[in-house]
Design a protein around this motif. Sequence first.
Motif, PDB file in Angstrom:
ATOM      1  N   HIS A 123       7.675 -68.314 -16.262  1.00 50.87           N
ATOM      2  CA  HIS A 123       7.779 -69.739 -16.562  1.00 50.87           C
ATOM      3  C   HIS A 123       8.376 -70.533 -15.412  1.00 50.87           C
ATOM      4  CE1 HIS A 123       8.263 -67.289 -20.232  1.00 50.87           C
ATOM      5  NE2 HIS A 123       7.495 -68.198 -20.801  1.00 50.87           N
ATOM      6  N   LYS A 146       7.218 -63.327 -23.823  1.00 51.92           N
ATOM      7  CA  LYS A 146       6.231 -64.404 -23.957  1.00 51.92           C
ATOM      8  C   LYS A 146       6.300 -65.135 -25.293  1.00 51.92           C
ATOM      9  CE  LYS A 146       1.207 -65.022 -24.229  1.00 51.92           C
ATOM     10  NZ  LYS A 146      -0.108 -64.349 -24.088  1.00 51.92           N
ATOM     11  N   PHE A 147       6.426 -64.393 -26.386  1.00 52.87           N
ATOM     12  CA  PHE A 147       6.346 -65.036 -27.695  1.00 52.87           C
ATOM     13  C   PHE A 147       7.667 -65.687 -28.095  1.00 52.87           C
ATOM     14  CE2 PHE A 147       2.946 -61.899 -27.591  1.00 52.87           C
ATOM     15  CZ  PHE A 147       1.868 -62.717 -27.882  1.00 52.87           C
ATOM     16  N   GLY A 158       6.469 -63.499 -20.180  1.00 58.30           N
ATOM     17  CA  GLY A 158       5.959 -64.775 -19.716  1.00 58.30           C
ATOM     18  C   GLY A 158       6.692 -65.166 -18.446  1.00 58.30           C
ATOM     19  N   ARG A 185       4.114 -72.101 -18.508  1.00 58.35           N
ATOM     20  CA  ARG A 185       3.869 -70.705 -18.168  1.00 58.35           C
ATOM     21  C   ARG A 185       2.847 -70.637 -17.036  1.00 58.35           C
ATOM     22  NH1 ARG A 185       1.737 -68.695 -22.759  1.00 58.35           N
ATOM     23  NH2 ARG A 185       3.784 -68.595 -23.731  1.00 58.35           N
ATOM     24  N   ASP A 222       4.989 -74.675 -26.020  1.00 55.88           N
ATOM     25  CA  ASP A 222       4.222 -75.573 -26.889  1.00 55.88           C
ATOM     26  C   ASP A 222       4.841 -76.968 -26.950  1.00 55.88           C
ATOM     27  OD1 ASP A 222       2.531 -73.466 -27.394  1.00 55.88           O
ATOM     28  OD2 ASP A 222       3.377 -73.002 -29.372  1.00 55.88           O
ATOM     29  N   GLU A 232       1.818 -64.009 -16.487  1.00 56.05           N
ATOM     30  CA  GLU A 232       2.326 -62.991 -17.401  1.00 56.05           C
ATOM     31  C   GLU A 232       2.444 -61.674 -16.645  1.00 56.05           C
ATOM     32  OE1 GLU A 232      -0.251 -62.602 -20.743  1.00 56.05           O
ATOM     33  OE2 GLU A 232      -0.009 -64.691 -21.397  1.00 56.05           O
ATOM     34  N   THR A 245       9.439 -67.404 -25.932  1.00 61.85           N
ATOM     35  CA  THR A 245       9.420 -68.690 -25.228  1.00 61.85           C
ATOM     36  C   THR A 245       8.241 -69.574 -25.625  1.00 61.85           C
ATOM     37  OG1 THR A 245       8.235 -67.631 -23.399  1.00 61.85           O
ATOM     38  CG2 THR A 245      10.633 -67.817 -23.195  1.00 61.85           C
ATOM     39  N   LYS A 246       7.307 -69.055 -26.408  1.00 65.85           N
ATOM     40  CA  LYS A 246       6.112 -69.830 -26.766  1.00 65.85           C
ATOM     41  C   LYS A 246       6.441 -71.189 -27.387  1.00 65.85           C
ATOM     42  CE  LYS A 246       1.658 -69.488 -29.163  1.00 65.85           C
ATOM     43  NZ  LYS A 246       1.723 -70.832 -29.764  1.00 65.85           N
TER      44      LYS A 246
END
Length: 221
Positions: free
Chosen positions: A92, A164-165, A90, A178, A172, A181, A167-168
């Motif tokens: 960001h 990515k996952f 990700g 973001r 959220d 990618e 930092t998801k």
Amino acid sequence: MQNQKIRIGGVPEHFNLPIHLAIERGEFASRGVEIEWTTFKGGTGQMTRALRNGEIDACILLTEGIIADIVKGNPSKIISQYVTTPLTWGIHTGIDNSLQHYKDIFTRKYAISRFGSGSHLMAIVDANSKGHSLQQHQFEVIRNLDGALAALKAQESDVFYWEKFTTKPYVDQGLLRRVGEYKTPWPCFVVAASDKILQEQPENIIRMLRTIHDSCDQFMQ
């Protein structure tokens, strides 16, 4: 006979759950190997340094990071793949940063955990693939994810590459935004070990790898 110890490290991310489960279930011990796990919040750059300094014997880390450090003289070897699929990074920025579009990141300030880390190397790879060249003064060392959150919030840095996952939750919650990618063009995680442990405990390294792969296979069923 007392089990021989292998000191292994990894990041605090979901990829390493099968190893933690194998430790909890005693699967390494049943094969005569004692595992001492260390969590490295600073990521791959912190682990390559720990390998160099003899603080750990083996680790699960990013492919690009360990290759770059072996080329620079790290007395270690890649001994197995761990995750064969590409890693989705990700890209960001801070929630209040004026940066809005991925195409505008290449002149900005980058937060990296360490020089030689994945967050550093993948920023360079991504920029080069788009015809851009990043300069050293564009990078700010923030040590870990917590440091990145603080630097991006204060707008001391503008761009941060991280899995990515992982930092998801922060995206959220509105703590990060973001803007893009990037997928690595190679398998993302490997197992590396120091030359010293490979010379001293070759059979135990094989047992360790078999246990890791068996636990991963069981986890994926």
